[in-house]
Design an enzyme around this catalytic site. Structure first.
Site, PDB file in Angstrom:
ATOM      1  N   CYS A  79       0.841  -1.201   0.000  1.00 44.40           N
ATOM      2  CA  CYS A  79       0.000   0.000   0.000  1.00 44.40           C
ATOM      3  C   CYS A  79       0.883   1.261   0.000  1.00 44.40           C
ATOM      4  CB  CYS A  79      -0.971  -0.028   1.178  1.00 44.40           C
ATOM      5  SG  CYS A  79      -2.377   1.093   0.984  1.00 44.40           S
ATOM      6  N   HIS A 166      -3.688  -5.440   0.704  1.00 46.23           N
ATOM      7  CA  HIS A 166      -3.149  -5.932   1.980  1.00 46.23           C
ATOM      8  C   HIS A 166      -3.231  -7.454   2.033  1.00 46.23           C
ATOM      9  CE1 HIS A 166      -2.630  -2.077   4.103  1.00 46.23           C
ATOM     10  NE2 HIS A 166      -3.620  -1.678   3.332  1.00 46.23           N
ATOM     11  N   GLU A 168      -2.006  -9.365   4.266  1.00 48.45           N
ATOM     12  CA  GLU A 168      -1.968  -9.851   5.642  1.00 48.45           C
ATOM     13  C   GLU A 168      -3.350 -10.045   6.255  1.00 48.45           C
ATOM     14  OE1 GLU A 168      -1.557  -5.302   5.911  1.00 48.45           O
ATOM     15  OE2 GLU A 168      -0.991  -6.930   4.564  1.00 48.45           O
ATOM     16  N   VAL A 223      -1.053 -16.773  31.359  1.00 52.52           N
ATOM     17  CA  VAL A 223      -0.190 -17.458  30.398  1.00 52.52           C
ATOM     18  C   VAL A 223       1.202 -16.836  30.362  1.00 52.52           C
ATOM     19  CG1 VAL A 223       0.110 -18.059  27.970  1.00 52.52           C
ATOM     20  CG2 VAL A 223      -2.174 -18.113  28.993  1.00 52.52           C
TER      21      VAL A 223
END
Length: 508
Positions: A79, A166, A168, A223
């Protein structure tokens, strides 16, 4: 020596997601601000230029000198990154006649390594107002869409690519394959970033870094701190001292249950019940940030006092993870500091100790994968995130022991029922909110005027965005019925159907 790909952040909301996707391909990735490019990264195999809210035509827009990289290592501009490369090469970037946001279909016009094995016409996700109008003679057009003439290109003589969409985001159907093509076929990465590799290298690094020094760590039962503790224990053994503080704002019976869960893990853990100190500090405080500060102040005081009971402590260990690090760094450009994270300040200045953060380069899902490699009990690894201030930010308004007790009972019913119905692992985070209102009700033949609680459950990947969980109506009805019948003081239960954004996961 592990291979790596560097991501330059120009302020895109998707920058972290690029890194996450590459990590899913077992490729080590670091994000750095565009104006703070590290001088040296060992075994650097490639670079990705992120998107940005800026226009390349704006005065003062991000425009780093990439001469040390272009033509020397593979580069992928996404982009804004693609538009910047185009302009740098003499092309023309201008405002699009129609801002392209959302789904588009990619038409591949030239065979190339980046788009190899991609289905022609595949769906991609666009989010831009500027577009590449003209590419110079030294750029090869690779793909278009119905709306824009240049959706992908390559600089001739270089492994430098630009794409307007994009890859991703999940809406780009073949996005992961495009990133895999770049990482494996163009950068020639081998995928050596695995949980087992991380454990081996991190334990070795911790042994060298800490030697025979003593380290103190504040456990939360969650965690991050649990995985950090086991990693440190493998490196330094009993020189790790863990402290678990009961602030009186934990879930029902959580203090005892968390201590029990650590018994079989070989950890040196001390439990400290300081609930009265926290409740005293919270008296009369209703404002959310003031509650957080009061809890933080008492935690520092208690943790500092307990740490001083241990002789010759030199290090403070923290369960900081990569999103905490990224979000606490101002890019000095288009991005701003999102939040000042609790793991980045407070204790270190107060305690005058050196900091060790074994998880600071991991995302949450990677922490769980490392925990699995360390054979940590899944009951700990699968726990929902729980806020540091605990139930204090789930009780809207002032805090009293009565409200804490009521909320603990209602929350215990909700969480227990989620587990019984096999819904717990399908939810990212769940809890009950104690609302600062009362409502009229009828119980038996009597009119009641009692408290209202709200159930909150969301689905998410990393907590950055979240959708409300579409729990079955029958399940919600059952939980509501049990809370009202079993928890004295509650006569109404509601369910939060707000997503993030615009709402947050917690209410305060």
């Amino acid at each position: 020596m592990q291979q790596s790909i560097l991501i330059l952040d120009f302020g895109s909301q998707y920058t972290q997601l690029i890194a996450r996707r590459l990590r899913e391909l077992n490729i080590y990735t670091e994000i750095h601000p565009y104006n703070k490019i590290p001088q040296h990264i060992e075994n650097l195999k490639g670079m990705i230029l992120s998107g940005s809210p800026c226009s390349v035509n704006d005065e003062g827009s991000p425009y780093p000198d990439l001469s040390a990289y272009l033509g020397k290592i593979p580069v992928l501009g996404i982009c804004y990154g693609a538009q910047m490369l185009t302009k740098q090469m003499g092309g023309v970037v201008g405002a699009s006649h129609t801002r392209e946001y959302g789904r588009a279909h990619l038409q591949i016009t030239h065979d190339n390594a980046l788009l190899a094995n991609i289905t022609n016409g595949t769906q991609v996700w666009m989010s831009h107002s500027d577009t590449v109008k003209e590419i110079p003679a030294n750029l090869t057009l690779l793909a278009t869409t119905d709306s824009i003439p240049v959706a992908a290109f390559k600089i001739e003589g270089q492994d430098t690519y630009g794409i307007q969409f994009h890859p991703e985001v999940s809406h780009s159907i073949d996005g992961m394959l495009i990133l895999k093509n770049f990482a494996y076929n163009i950068c020639h990465c081998t995928g050596d970033w695995t949980p087992e590799h991380f454990v081996d290298t991190t334990v070795a690094e911790l042994k060298e870094q800490l030697g025979n020094d003593r380290v103190v760590l504040g456990l939360s039962g969650g965690v991050d701190s649990s995985v950090a503790a086991v990693l440190l224990q493998k490196a330094i053994g009993d020189n790790l001292y863990c402290i678990f503080i009961n602030n009186g704002l934990l879930r029902k019976n959580e203090f005892d249950s968390v201590l029990d869960s650590y018994k079989d893990m070989g950890l040196n853990v001390k439990g400290v019940d300081a609930s009265e100190l926290f409740m005293d500090a919270l008296k009369g405080i209703s404002e959310p940030e003031a509650k957080r500060k009061a809890i933080g102040r008492v935690f520092i005081e208690v943790f500092d006092a307990e740490s001083h009971k241990i002789e010759n402590v030199k290090w403070l260990a923290q369960g900081t993870i990569y999103p905490d690090v990224i979000e606490s760094v101002s890019m000095g450009g288009p991005s701003v500091t999102i939040k000042s994270h609790h793991n980045v300040g407070g204790l270190p200045d107060k305690m005058n100790l050196k900091i060790v953060e074994p998880l600071r380069m991991l995302f949450k899902d990677e922490v769980r994968r490392v925990g699995t490699a360390l054979q940590i009990d899944n009951k700990i690894l699968s726990r929902h995130p729980f806020p540091g201030p605990g139930l204090a930010i789930r009780i809207l308004g002032d805090i009293t022991q009565e409200k804490v007790n009521i909320l603990q009972e209602a929350d215990d019913i909700f969480i227990s029922e989620l587990k019984s119905a096999n819904l717990y692992d399908k939810v990212w985070q769940a809890g009950v909110m104690f609302l600062p209102v009362q409502s009229v009700g009828v119980m038996g033949d009597e009119r009641t005027y009692q408290h209202v609680v709200c159930l909150r459950a969301v689905t998410s990947v990393d907590g950055m965005t979240a959708d409300w969980s579409h729990l079955p109506y029958e399940f919600l009805a059952n939980v509501s019925n049990k809370i009202i019948n079993r928890v004295k003081g509650i006569n109404r239960v509601v369910y939060d159907i707000s997503s993030k954004p615009p709402a947050t996961i917690e209410w305060e």
